[in-house]
Design an enzyme around this catalytic site. Structure first.
Site, short mmCIF file in Angstrom:
data_model
loop_
_atom_site.label_atom_id
_atom_site.label_comp_id
_atom_site.label_asym_id
_atom_site.label_seq_id
_atom_site.Cartn_x
_atom_site.Cartn_y
_atom_site.Cartn_z
N LYS A 107 0.84 -1.21 0.00
CA LYS A 107 0.00 0.00 0.00
C LYS A 107 0.87 1.26 0.00
CE LYS A 107 -3.76 -2.52 2.16
NZ LYS A 107 -4.67 -2.78 3.27
N GLN A 157 -4.74 -1.08 9.26
CA GLN A 157 -4.63 -2.45 8.75
C GLN A 157 -5.24 -3.44 9.74
OE1 GLN A 157 -3.66 -3.22 5.72
NE2 GLN A 157 -3.75 -5.42 5.95
N ASP A 192 -11.09 2.62 3.10
CA ASP A 192 -11.42 1.19 3.01
C ASP A 192 -12.91 0.98 2.70
OD1 ASP A 192 -9.31 -0.66 3.32
OD2 ASP A 192 -9.13 -0.18 5.46
N1 GUN Z 1 -6.70 -6.64 6.08
C1 GUN Z 1 -6.92 -7.45 5.03
N2 GUN Z 1 -7.49 -6.76 4.02
C2 GUN Z 1 -7.63 -5.49 4.45
C3 GUN Z 1 -8.15 -4.30 3.86
O1 GUN Z 1 -8.63 -4.27 2.72
N3 GUN Z 1 -8.10 -3.19 4.64
C4 GUN Z 1 -7.61 -3.19 5.89
N4 GUN Z 1 -7.63 -2.04 6.57
N5 GUN Z 1 -7.13 -4.27 6.47
C5 GUN Z 1 -7.13 -5.41 5.74
#
Ligand code: GUN
Length: 283
Positions: free
Chosen positions: A51, A95, A118
């Site tokens: 990311k 996350q 998200d």
């Molecule tokens: N953990 C696994 N996938 C995601 C996601 O798309 N966003 C976040 N914040 N955590 C995750």
């Protein structure tokens, strides 16, 4: 046809990079994404690296906030509040998963809905189901983009989604419905799952079990979207679909890795630009 998420994702990011330079010129600053990670779960670390890399590639501002595994819920909430109130921050991502002593529901709800890149905040989820302007969750949004880019018609088609999670199954079903597909949400308790799936023109597998979708689940010519991320005993990354067996049957298929995964990150970049624009234009 193999739907190459890596290639599609790369061209979208290249376009965003140019767009972001133009936005910086127009608005005097760049979109800013802040990513918070708690602890050092290796899988989470690896996702977050991807990311941040994409954030830098697209020319955004922002960085990683690293908090220790034993950080208190109150400290994390205070950090989120600080970012909520920072006028130069457009997107906030925490996350998941979080350590057991921290409530994920509380954390998700604490992120300002307008900065929730998200699309997990209850307000954004509600707005999605009410057909109101909202931030779409990244993986479902990426799946629709992949189908569009591959030229897969959704209107009037039968779609089956295996999996009913809040992050993937339910929202992707809603987005397919919005594109006028007729949607069935199936799951591990669905009776004769293979027969249900064999009806699908578009099959989305989001169950989290390696090689669960075999050739007998797939109608010849169907588009198969594999959302699974599973590790084999020897550490290899595989999806929910038995790729070698399904490839000759499917009309189109996403590989793992290199299918849905890269699109999730690219849609996160897209959402950050959208949050930036909404805030700059005070929507
Ligand atoms: N953990 C696994 N996938 C995601 C996601 O798309 N966003 C976040 N914040 N955590 C995750």
């Amino acid at each position: 046809m193999i739907i190459d998420g890596k290639v599609i994702s790369q061209s979208l990011k290249d376009a965003m990079k140019i767009e972001v330079d133009a936005l910086a010129e127009q608005y005097g600053r760049r979109p800013c994404l802040m990513v918070i990670i708690v602890g050092d779960n290796p899988a989470s670390r690896s996702y977050v690296r991807g990311k941040i890399k994409a954030t830098e590639y697209c020319g955004f501002d922002g960085h990683l906030v690293e908090l220790p595994e034993d950080v208190s819920e109150a400290t994390l909430l205070a950090e989120i509040d600080k970012l909520n109130n920072d006028p130069l921050v457009d997107g906030i991502l925490v996350q998941l998963p979080l350590p057991k002593h921290i409530s994920e529901d509380k954390v998700i709800a604490a992120i300002s809905a307008e900065k929730d890149v998200d699309g997990f905040h209850p307000e954004n989820v509600a707005r999605l189901w009410l057909n109101q302007h909202c931030i779409l969750p990244c993986t479902p949004k990426g799946i629709i983009e992949l189908l569009d880019q591959a030229g897969v018609e959704m209107a009037g088609k039968k779609a089956v989604v295996i999996g009913r999670s809040n992050i993937v199954g339910k929202p992707v079903a809603k987005l397919l419905l919005d594109r006028n597909a007729t949607v069935t949400i199936a799951h591990s308790r669905t009776k004769d799952l293979a027969a249900v799936c064999r009806e699908a023109d578009i099959l989305v597998a989001a169950v989290g079990r390696a090689k669960m979708v075999t050739a007998e689940y797939v109608k010849p010519g169907a588009a198969v979207i594999d959302v699974g991320i599973n590790r084999t005993e020897d550490g290899k990354l595989v999806g929910d679909v038995d790729y070698e067996a399904v490839l000759p049957v499917a009309g189109a298929i996403t590989p793992v890795p290199g299918g849905v995964g890269p699109m999730t990150i690219t849609m996160l970049m897209r959402n950050t630009i959208e949050c930036f624009l909404n805030r700059m234009n005070n929507k």
